[in-house]
Design a protein around this motif. Structure first.
Motif, PDB file in Angstrom:
ATOM      1  N   LYS A 269     -41.311 -21.988 -27.469  1.00  0.00           N
ATOM      2  CA  LYS A 269     -42.591 -21.555 -28.047  1.00  0.00           C
ATOM      3  C   LYS A 269     -43.409 -22.718 -28.607  1.00  0.00           C
ATOM      4  O   LYS A 269     -44.539 -22.528 -29.053  1.00  0.00           O
ATOM      5  CB  LYS A 269     -42.325 -20.557 -29.185  1.00  0.00           C
ATOM      6  CG  LYS A 269     -41.564 -19.316 -28.753  1.00  0.00           C
ATOM      7  CD  LYS A 269     -41.196 -18.460 -29.963  1.00  0.00           C
ATOM      8  CE  LYS A 269     -40.351 -17.269 -29.569  1.00  0.00           C
ATOM      9  NZ  LYS A 269     -39.913 -16.496 -30.762  1.00  0.00           N
ATOM     10  N   LEU A 270     -42.842 -23.933 -28.594  1.00  0.00           N
ATOM     11  CA  LEU A 270     -43.440 -25.060 -29.308  1.00  0.00           C
ATOM     12  C   LEU A 270     -44.859 -25.374 -28.859  1.00  0.00           C
ATOM     13  O   LEU A 270     -45.769 -25.524 -29.689  1.00  0.00           O
ATOM     14  CB  LEU A 270     -42.543 -26.293 -29.143  1.00  0.00           C
ATOM     15  CG  LEU A 270     -43.106 -27.609 -29.693  1.00  0.00           C
ATOM     16  CD1 LEU A 270     -43.323 -27.519 -31.192  1.00  0.00           C
ATOM     17  CD2 LEU A 270     -42.179 -28.776 -29.350  1.00  0.00           C
ATOM     18  N   GLN A 271     -45.084 -25.495 -27.575  1.00  0.00           N
ATOM     19  CA  GLN A 271     -46.396 -25.963 -27.117  1.00  0.00           C
ATOM     20  C   GLN A 271     -47.511 -24.973 -27.481  1.00  0.00           C
ATOM     21  O   GLN A 271     -48.586 -25.381 -27.930  1.00  0.00           O
ATOM     22  CB  GLN A 271     -46.355 -26.213 -25.614  1.00  0.00           C
ATOM     23  CG  GLN A 271     -45.480 -27.423 -25.260  1.00  0.00           C
ATOM     24  CD  GLN A 271     -45.642 -27.871 -23.832  1.00  0.00           C
ATOM     25  OE1 GLN A 271     -45.440 -27.083 -22.913  1.00  0.00           O
ATOM     26  NE2 GLN A 271     -46.004 -29.137 -23.639  1.00  0.00           N
TER      27      GLN A 271
ATOM     28  N   TRP B  85     -44.332 -22.281 -37.168  1.00  0.00           N
ATOM     29  CA  TRP B  85     -45.513 -21.414 -37.285  1.00  0.00           C
ATOM     30  C   TRP B  85     -46.784 -22.233 -37.033  1.00  0.00           C
ATOM     31  O   TRP B  85     -46.852 -23.402 -37.441  1.00  0.00           O
ATOM     32  CB  TRP B  85     -45.639 -20.835 -38.685  1.00  0.00           C
ATOM     33  CG  TRP B  85     -44.577 -19.896 -39.145  1.00  0.00           C
ATOM     34  CD1 TRP B  85     -44.598 -18.535 -39.101  1.00  0.00           C
ATOM     35  CD2 TRP B  85     -43.341 -20.245 -39.787  1.00  0.00           C
ATOM     36  NE1 TRP B  85     -43.462 -18.010 -39.669  1.00  0.00           N
ATOM     37  CE2 TRP B  85     -42.671 -19.037 -40.096  1.00  0.00           C
ATOM     38  CE3 TRP B  85     -42.734 -21.459 -40.113  1.00  0.00           C
ATOM     39  CZ2 TRP B  85     -41.436 -19.012 -40.727  1.00  0.00           C
ATOM     40  CZ3 TRP B  85     -41.500 -21.430 -40.740  1.00  0.00           C
ATOM     41  CH2 TRP B  85     -40.862 -20.213 -41.037  1.00  0.00           C
ATOM     42  N   PRO B  86     -47.806 -21.679 -36.402  1.00  0.00           N
ATOM     43  CA  PRO B  86     -49.087 -22.387 -36.311  1.00  0.00           C
ATOM     44  C   PRO B  86     -49.730 -22.444 -37.696  1.00  0.00           C
ATOM     45  O   PRO B  86     -49.691 -21.476 -38.460  1.00  0.00           O
ATOM     46  CB  PRO B  86     -49.910 -21.522 -35.360  1.00  0.00           C
ATOM     47  CG  PRO B  86     -49.296 -20.165 -35.435  1.00  0.00           C
ATOM     48  CD  PRO B  86     -47.841 -20.369 -35.715  1.00  0.00           C
ATOM     49  N   GLY B  87     -50.283 -23.597 -38.041  1.00  0.00           N
ATOM     50  CA  GLY B  87     -50.957 -23.732 -39.333  1.00  0.00           C
ATOM     51  C   GLY B  87     -49.972 -23.759 -40.485  1.00  0.00           C
ATOM     52  O   GLY B  87     -48.809 -24.138 -40.340  1.00  0.00           O
ATOM     53  N   PHE B  88     -50.450 -23.322 -41.648  1.00  0.00           N
ATOM     54  CA  PHE B  88     -49.648 -23.403 -42.870  1.00  0.00           C
ATOM     55  C   PHE B  88     -48.934 -22.079 -43.140  1.00  0.00           C
ATOM     56  O   PHE B  88     -49.523 -21.008 -43.071  1.00  0.00           O
ATOM     57  CB  PHE B  88     -50.542 -23.751 -44.070  1.00  0.00           C
ATOM     58  CG  PHE B  88     -49.804 -23.770 -45.374  1.00  0.00           C
ATOM     59  CD1 PHE B  88     -48.939 -24.801 -45.677  1.00  0.00           C
ATOM     60  CD2 PHE B  88     -49.965 -22.736 -46.286  1.00  0.00           C
ATOM     61  CE1 PHE B  88     -48.240 -24.817 -46.870  1.00  0.00           C
ATOM     62  CE2 PHE B  88     -49.274 -22.738 -47.485  1.00  0.00           C
ATOM     63  CZ  PHE B  88     -48.411 -23.783 -47.778  1.00  0.00           C
ATOM     64  N   ASN B  89     -47.642 -22.165 -43.435  1.00  0.00           N
ATOM     65  CA  ASN B  89     -46.854 -20.994 -43.835  1.00  0.00           C
ATOM     66  C   ASN B  89     -46.011 -21.364 -45.046  1.00  0.00           C
ATOM     67  O   ASN B  89     -45.393 -22.428 -45.089  1.00  0.00           O
ATOM     68  CB  ASN B  89     -45.938 -20.525 -42.703  1.00  0.00           C
ATOM     69  CG  ASN B  89     -45.062 -19.364 -43.134  1.00  0.00           C
ATOM     70  OD1 ASN B  89     -45.552 -18.262 -43.373  1.00  0.00           O
ATOM     71  ND2 ASN B  89     -43.770 -19.610 -43.256  1.00  0.00           N
TER      72      ASN B  89
ATOM     73  N   ASP C 262     -52.053 -23.349 -30.936  1.00  0.00           N
ATOM     74  CA  ASP C 262     -52.622 -22.289 -31.764  1.00  0.00           C
ATOM     75  C   ASP C 262     -52.930 -22.792 -33.170  1.00  0.00           C
ATOM     76  O   ASP C 262     -53.868 -22.334 -33.817  1.00  0.00           O
ATOM     77  CB  ASP C 262     -51.653 -21.100 -31.852  1.00  0.00           C
ATOM     78  CG  ASP C 262     -51.595 -20.301 -30.552  1.00  0.00           C
ATOM     79  OD1 ASP C 262     -52.471 -20.520 -29.678  1.00  0.00           O
ATOM     80  OD2 ASP C 262     -50.682 -19.467 -30.413  1.00  0.00           O
ATOM     81  N   GLY C 263     -52.130 -23.732 -33.638  1.00  0.00           N
ATOM     82  CA  GLY C 263     -52.331 -24.281 -34.975  1.00  0.00           C
ATOM     83  C   GLY C 263     -53.237 -25.492 -35.004  1.00  0.00           C
ATOM     84  O   GLY C 263     -53.366 -26.137 -36.055  1.00  0.00           O
TER      85      GLY C 263
END
Length: 681
Positions: A182-184, A208-212, A189-190
């Protein structure tokens, strides 16, 4: 990032509280950077971008001679736009700063609140306010990754690792294949900013894309009768949802040996038992995540404890070898596996940690109890009993620890009792008997009223009075003994029928009526015998351990387990379930195995500690001890045939001992084989 245009060559002294660490740094240094260079414990997920808010600090103004610092309001840069946005979004406390944004402009004293510390302490047990340092196996890291270009053909994973090394000093990372798949997409997405979950500093388990800012774990105590689960926030240690259920394996047998027998007699039976317990765990995952509004895919760590048979069946290991001597375990070592390997409906790359087992019938649940109650850190000689269908017993202190199990059976938990039931609404849980009139009064789960109080019938009409649970069984039999209804050898005295109509004939024996009417609830002679057998096994196991340490008495006793935590300790001693001890030193301490599982979930070093500690625990196998049968027979009496109970006698007026023979005859009449009531030896 904060504006560093104010940077000059001048340095300032900064001191951090409560650690007392201090040092000099150039003008314009972010407080978070100074803290890290000094080794001060300040949390951060976003890497100094002002997003996570975990690095909050307070500035203290004044003169501090001890540290040689005079701290002024002007010692830090002004509250900036990033902090203002965070305050509007997350309600930053007045006067508090984000240490990643606050720049050092003068000598300063900075207080780091407990909530901002990486290794913060959380209370895991109300009974003694036990605190545990937060150091979970899963940590989150927000990073910005360089985008690929034609001149640098490095793979996306390699550039992610480079970013983690540069921004978080993490090296030699590995990645689960499902996460790599799922990495790419996640990176794009992030927009090349992602949050990475890293297990024990070595392996990436989710991105996760972006900040979590959130990750979760579960602590699970898999008992033979019940399964208990706690969903925990891995950043704060807080339990955000809990649930429990009867172990679905009960349909294959009420106790452990009956389940092993089922496997022996039914080819492939172990597969059914494994499927049952795993299905139950997944049902609990659905319950706690629904209650907490959490995505099960965000459960990234799990800790399991249980007795050896539960341990093996959950792992899909045939428990047949545990059904007879030498009670060989397939493995007693701690292990970490993928959640997908035990069929969990969490994140498939969640790491499931199993505490080590101690012996063939002393499991990971006992290891968790030791971790929770920490007898190895105390001078007092402590006896810990996890009361259940197979009671686990630990005895010792900071010099020596012994452990054993004793086959008590399910009677304590209401099974094998004519009116027994699990602890649910309508079950009698407390009983008192007037020694003069022999009239009972009781309380049921779901009502605060005693049965002789006004309004009891109205309040319990909907739930009914449906049976008696384990704690109620203990109390009613102890009260029957104290009231003289029950002899020292556990016989219901038919002669007492002349004193009260609640003593009624049942064939060759007698019974005691707690509640009459349509929903009649009685204690039969067979019920008393079931409890005697269970309590005698428990006492005999404890006595064997005391022999090994050459002890006449122990300093304190702790009762634990889903059932043990609800027992009134006075009545447990009246029955002779436990040895004599100062009642002030006898406690019901809750589900210590569950607490130990939470400790292992929240603290890495606790896992290492218990793995080393169990190697030093001496295992006593009660089944092959020559004195067990003698101790068992003597412990059938109430409280005991030969052991004195001087400490109990100080707190409870015990009746004069009497021994009654077995009963026989027609029409409920008693015939004493020795012709009269005899005093106990």
């Amino acid at each position: 990032m904060p504006d560093r245009s104010l940077v000059k060559k001048k340095t300032h002294l900064i001191a951090f509280m409560p650690s007392g660490k201090r040092g000099r740094f150039p003008n314009g240094t972010p407080v978070l950077e100074a803290a890290r260079l000094l080794g001060v414990d300040i949390d951060s997920v976003c890497g100094g971008r002002g997003i996570c808010g975990r690095c909050q600090v307070d500035m203290t103004v004044g003169k501090f001679s001890k540290h040689g610092v005079t701290s002024h309001k002007s010692s830090l840069s002004a509250f900036n736009e990033v902090e203002q946005k965070y305050k509007e979004r997350r309600n930053l406390k007045d006067g508090r700063r984000l240490s990643c944004q606050a720049l050092l402009l003068g000598d300063a004293v900075i207080d780091v609140p407990a909530t901002s510390q990486v290794h913060k302490q959380v209370v895991v047990k109300q009974a003694d306010d036990r605190k545990i340092e937060m150091d979970p196996a899963i940590r989150l890291h927000f990073v910005q990754v360089l985008e690929p270009d034609m001149h640098n053909p490095t793979g996306d994973f390699e550039r992610l690792c480079a970013a983690l090394k540069q921004q978080w000093d993490l090296e030699n990372l590995e990645c689960d294949i499902r996460t790599l798949q799922k990495l790419q997409k996640v990176l794009r997405d992030g927009h090349w900013s992602v949050t990475v979950a890293v297990h024990r500093g070595t392996r990436i388990t989710k991105i996760w894309p972006g900040f979590n800012n959130q990750a979760y774990g579960i602590a699970v105590d898999v008992g033979s009768t019940t399964i208990a689960m706690h969903l925990c926030d891995l950043s704060t240690g807080a339990v955000i949802a809990s649930s429990g259920m009867m172990n679905p394996q009960i349909r294959y047998g009420e106790d452990l040996m009956s389940r092993v027998s089922y496997v022996m007699m039914n080819p492939g039976g172990e597969l059914l038992l494994t499927e049952a317990v795993r299905s139950g765990i997944n049902d609990l995952i659905a319950e706690v995540t629904t209650e907490a509004k959490v995505d099960p895919d965000d459960i990234l760590n799990a800790v399991f404890v249980g007795n050896p048979i539960m341990h093996h069946l959950l792992l899909g290991i045939d428990p047949t070898e545990l059904g007879g001597a030498p009670f060989a375990l397939a493995t007693n070592s701690a292990m970490t596996i993928w959640a997908s390997e035990v069929g969990m409906t969490s994140n498939p790359d969640c790491r499931a940690y199993f505490l080590p087992c101690i012996a063939g019938h002393v499991g990971a649940d006992t290891a968790a109890v030791i971790l929770s109650e920490a007898p190895y850190l105390q001078e007092q000689m402590t006896l810990i009993i996890d009361v259940g269908t197979n009671a686990e017993i630990v005895l010792g202190n900071n010099e020596r620890l012994l452990a054993a199990s004793s086959p008590t059976g399910p009677a304590f938990e209401g099974a094998q009792i004519s009116c027994g039931q699990r602890a649910a609404a309508g079950a009698i849980e407390r009983v008192r008997i007037n020694p003069e009139t022999l009239e009972p009064r009781f309380k049921v789960i779901g009502s605060d009223l005693w049965s002789d109080e006004d309004g009891f019938e109205e309040e319990t009409r909907k739930i009914g009075v449906t049976g008696i649970c384990g704690s109620g069984i203990i109390e009613v039999i102890a009260e029957m003994y104290l009231a003289g209804i029950l002899s020292s050898d556990g016989v219901i005295d038919g002669a007492m029928a002349a004193k009260s109509p609640r003593i009624v004939a049942d064939g060759r024996t007698f019974s005691y009526v707690i509640r009459d009417g349509e929903s009649e609830i009685k204690i039969y002679q067979t019920d008393v015998r079931a409890i005697q057998l269970a309590k005698a096994a428990l006492y005999a196991g404890a006595k064997l351990l005391m022999d090994k340490l050459d002890l006449e008495k122990v300093d304190r006793i702790q009762l634990t387990g889903a059932f043990g935590s609800h027992i009134d300790t006075k009545y447990a001693m009246v029955l002779g379930m436990i040895p004599d001890c100062n009642l002030k030193e006898v406690q019901a301490v809750g589900n210590a195995a569950g607490v130990g599982a939470r400790i292992a979930l929240l603290n890495n070093s606790a896992r290492d500690e218990i793995e080393e500690l169990v190697k030093t625990v001496e295992k006593i196998e009660t089944a092959v001890e020559p004195n067990f049968q003698q101790y068992f027979v003597e412990a059938m009496a109430i409280p005991h045939k030969t052991a004195p109970y001087p400490e109990l006698s100080k707190a409870v007026k015990l009746p004069a001992p009497k021994m009654l023979s077995d009963t026989s005859g027609e029409g409920g009449r008693r015939r004493r084989r020795r012709g009269k009531v005899e005093a106990a030896d």
